[in-house]
Design an enzyme around this catalytic site. Sequence first.
Site, PDB file in Angstrom:
ATOM      1  N   CYS A  31      -1.691   4.534   5.453  1.00 21.01           N
ATOM      2  CA  CYS A  31      -1.331   3.193   5.707  1.00 21.01           C
ATOM      3  C   CYS A  31      -1.431   2.459   4.379  1.00 21.01           C
ATOM      4  O   CYS A  31      -0.568   2.691   3.523  1.00 21.01           O
ATOM      5  CB  CYS A  31      -2.300   2.316   6.569  1.00 21.01           C
ATOM      6  N   SER A  32      -2.203   1.885   3.835  1.00 23.51           N
ATOM      7  CA  SER A  32      -2.338   1.115   2.455  1.00 23.51           C
ATOM      8  C   SER A  32      -3.910   0.876   2.038  1.00 23.51           C
ATOM      9  O   SER A  32      -3.853  -0.297   1.454  1.00 23.51           O
ATOM     10  CB  SER A  32      -1.362  -0.201   2.593  1.00 23.51           C
ATOM     11  N   CYS A  33      -4.726   1.589   2.316  1.00 22.63           N
ATOM     12  CA  CYS A  33      -6.170   1.365   2.049  1.00 22.63           C
ATOM     13  C   CYS A  33      -6.030   1.225   0.365  1.00 22.63           C
ATOM     14  O   CYS A  33      -5.643   2.123  -0.289  1.00 22.63           O
ATOM     15  CB  CYS A  33      -7.223   2.426   2.426  1.00 22.63           C
TER      16      CYS A  33
END
Lengths: 210, 110
Positions: A114-116
């Site tokens: 995702c976009s951690c």
Amino acid sequence: MAHDHHDHDHDHGQEPPSDMALRVKALESLLVEKGLVDPAALDAIIDTYEHKVGPRNGARVVARAWSDPAYLDRLRADATAAIAELGYGGRQGEHMVAVENTPEVHNLVVCTLCSCYPWSVLGLPPVWYKSSPYRSRAVIDPRGVMAEFGLTVPDEAEVRVWDSTAEIRYLVIPERPAGTEGWSEEALTELVSRDSMIGVSLARAPETGA
Amino acid sequence: MNLPETGPIDPRVFDEPWQAEAFALVVHLHDRGAFTWTEWADALTGEIKAADDRGESGGGDHYYHHWLAALERLALKRGLAEPEALAMRREAWADAYRHTPHGQPVVLGA
């Protein structure tokens, strides 16, 4: 033609906002009514991420690590604690890991799922970090991806790609540019870009930076 | 590939106010223990993966669409809100806008 569309809204109401905005309003107002959400806390969070948290935090961590060997040791041993020394804390309780660039190793950070991203030191991620091409290609072809950012890592250097998760976030410590001996931490901070702490660029050289 | 959007630091954190509100809701609900961060990451990952599979996630522009969809899904799953109430409330807000004169704050039940 000019009068084809009359405004039927004779009480001069407003055009409702986008469907997305209505959905957020719906959820937020329901949760506020139930006492699950405090609107003042929401405002404070937005203010923090719009104005207070950003890559300058990470740049200060890097400049301190460049300037203070004891701090660098603490950063290596427990990055979460060392970063907290400067007042930056992860609100999700994630574990921070600092990865150091050297002439032999170049580090690159991605979140393939995702976009951690290490919000507390870099703010919120740039659009490209969240994009499907970056997420999918950074692991498969890191050198190709870095080249698109204008960064060529020497063939003899190893490239390490770190995949962030909900639990672990990485901060790249770029190499200290040559010619910065004796610089103050504050001056060094100016050389540390967001992208250099993700690993898609280097710290700025003194000639072009500051 | 459209990867680099280089230049200095991106000055705008959120493109639209609703994105900031959706972002803050997640952080706040997590702070209050409504869900763990891993649960949240799983929910967001699910939405993004589904969009990837549909070929829709693209350049990251729709990131907050996925964010909001994940938030709604998690809120419903956790019983923080009910689907019917959400739908009705959405309409109520749309109505409130339509009946509020320009320049005045929009409030429910106006």
